[in-house]
Design an enzyme around this catalytic site. Structure first.
Site, short mmCIF file in Angstrom:
data_model
loop_
_atom_site.label_atom_id
_atom_site.label_comp_id
_atom_site.label_asym_id
_atom_site.label_seq_id
_atom_site.Cartn_x
_atom_site.Cartn_y
_atom_site.Cartn_z
N ASP A 198 0.82 -1.22 0.00
CA ASP A 198 0.00 0.00 0.00
C ASP A 198 0.86 1.27 0.00
OD1 ASP A 198 -2.68 1.31 0.51
OD2 ASP A 198 -1.63 1.98 2.31
N GLU A 256 1.36 -0.31 -4.91
CA GLU A 256 0.54 0.85 -5.28
C GLU A 256 1.49 2.01 -5.56
OE1 GLU A 256 -3.15 3.64 -3.78
OE2 GLU A 256 -1.71 2.93 -2.32
#
Ligand code: NOJ
Length: 515
Positions: A198, A256
């Site tokens: 993330d 990400e």
């Protein structure tokens, strides 16, 4: 041998919204387990789950209170083991979300850190200033508002790239590196096959940037994101995670990596020692025109070269679903062909294969903290419950779902689409199956073969050539090229041969085996 994640299609599941087995209105791991046959029939090679860790759910699980547990709302560790097992028996891998940038403010590390600045966890987070002196620079968080919050107990400010309830971890602290590596290893030992990392770009908080309020890019944390490719700290973090993955063999790190320039993506691969699959956001952001797609693919191919493997997607849990950008149902079929035939690993977001859209959710009804103040776009619309059947409630849950199933979703239910050969679901299944069966589509080189209003490209393997033609325009296109057998088309009869030329109808796409 080519690693599995190069061949594979990754299916992203938002666990709250896939299927609820416990009957509390919130999707869970046993719900996913009950639908593994559906996942298998889709033909995907891996499933990525958004966070399932214990969490106060201020940011729907991206505020992690224990990096090695399962939140009771989603089930238990045993449920996770059962899911890994059921997927593995079907040769499907499981990828979890890993959130290295921050934890929940309820994480025991943060609670210890705020209590005792000189204690063992005192440096686990990014503390600056004092009650009387706010830190230099007026940093804005990615979710809005100041990125520094005063902790009354410690009498200092802590940094949070996102919500105040998501304090940023201090990766300059060796003990943080060790503990996070250990958390990752714990899941690998349980059989997890990889992670989607993330907010990779938010990791770029090298001290020289953070503490120099005079630098123009220090005004808004979002600006840090663009410095990420050049951040020594971020690269160190990625290398430390990859080192763990590599000790287990055959595991993957997706990331990400939301950057402005496609050329910046190359940095996240490191020297083959950072991420294997940094996500390319540019295809998702592109207008649905051949010119825009061509630019994205050309730039990606030239930035990454042959050695780095691309990773494309069109939807996820943070952005409105495709119909917001691609309002025509025929175009949805065209972009499906594009996504599943480019060189690279595609990610399909649950419900994308059904053509779900993001309904408007008024701020007062938003569950997403980002949407609640009405100033920013809330993300609930992209996180609606999966409609399995067209019965009231859509077969998602026995109780009222955490987000109400939008009117119109039931027409798109799995059970409805499974009855029709011409459904979007049938097209996704056929595309994924075709992709699997053809080495040129999974591993082959990419070469553009025609210019103009349609995008036409060849995928090339040693003994196989596949042509893909996608026409997002309303008018038909003429594409000169060799003849061959039509393997798949968005609708029957959209591609025809006229002498040495292919004629492709408007808003359609086709795949041809070229001899
Ligand atoms: C990116 C995630 O995709 C998003 O849902 C989340 O809110 C932020 N990172 C913070 O973790």
């Amino acid at each position: 041998m080519t690693p599995w994640w190069k061949h594979g299609v990754i299916y992203q599941i938002y666990p709250r919204s896939f299927a609820d087995a416990s009957g509390d209105g919130v999707g869970d791991l046993p719900g996913i387990l009950a639908h593994v046959d559906y996942i298998e029939r889709l033909g995907v090679d891996a499933v990525w789950l958004n966070p399932i860790y214990p969490s106060p759910m201020r940011d729907m699980g991206y505020d992690v209170a224990d990096f090695t547990g399962v939140d009771p709302r989603f089930g238990t560790l045993e449920d996770l083991d059962a899911l890994v097992d059921a997927l593995h028996r079907r040769h499907i891998r499981l990828i979890l979300d890993f959130v290295p940038n921050h934890s929940s403010d309820r994480h025991p590390w943060f609670e210890a850190s705020r209590r005792e600045s000189g204690g063992p966890m005192g440096r686990h987070y990014i503390w600056r200033g004092s009650r009387a002196h706010a830190p230099s620079g007026d940093l804005t968080s990615i979710f809005g508002g100041s990125a520094w919050s005063l902790d009354p107990e410690r009498g200092q400010y802590y940094l949070h790239s996102f919500l105040a309830e998501q304090p940023d971890l201090n990766w300059e602290e060796p003990e943080v590196v060790r503990a996070m590596q250990e958390a990752m290893a714990t899941w690998f030992r349980r059989g997890v096959d990889g992670f989607r990392v993330d907010a990779v770009t938010a990791l770029a908080k090298d001290t020289y940037l953070l503490d120099d309020g005079t630098r123009p890019e220090a005004a808004d944390l979002r600006e840090f994101l663009h410095t990420a490719p050049r951040s020594p700290l971020m690269h160190r973090v990625l290398r430390s995670l990859r080192a763990v993955a590599d000790t287990f063999g055959d595991r993957v790190l997706v990331g990400e990596t939301w950057v402005n320039r496609i050329a910046d993506l190359a940095a996240f691969y490191g020297d083959g020692d950072e991420l294997q699959l940094p996500m390319n956001f540019a295809l998702m952001e592109a207008e649905p025109t051949a010119a825009a797609w061509r630019t994205v693919v050309d730039e990606t191919e030239s930035a990454l070269g042959e050695g780095r493997w691309p990773c494309y997607f069109l939807e996820n849990h943070d952005i409105p679903r495709l119909p917001a950008r691609v309002p025509d149902p025929e175009l949805l079929r065209v972009v499906a062909v594009l996504l599943l035939t480019l060189r690279g690993t595609p990610i399909v977001y649950y419900g994308q294969e059904l053509g779900l859209w993001s309904p408007p959710v008024p701020p007062e009804a938003q569950q997403d903290p980002v949407g609640r103040d009405g100033t920013r776009f809330g993300r609930d619309g992209a996180r609606m419950p999966m409609p399995w059947t067209d019965a009231p409630g859509g077969g998602f849950s026995g109780a009222a779902p955490w987000l109400e199933i939008p009117p119109g979703y039931l027409r798109h239910a799995v059970s409805v689409q499974e009855r029709r050969d011409d459904s979007l679901l049938a097209l996704y299944r056929a595309l994924i199956a075709l992709r699997r069966s053809r080495p040129s589509l999974t591993e082959g080189a990419y070469r553009e073969v025609a210019a103009g209003g349609a995008l036409a490209y060849e995928r090339l393997a040693p003994r196989e050539r596949t042509w893909v033609m996608v026409n997002p325009e309303a008018r038909p296109m003429r594409i000169p090229g060799p003849g061959g057998e039509i393997l798949l088309a968005t609708r029957p009869g959209v591609l025809a041969r006229d002498g040495e030329i292919w004629r492709l109808e408007g808003r359609s796409a086709a795949i041809v085996d070229v001899r």
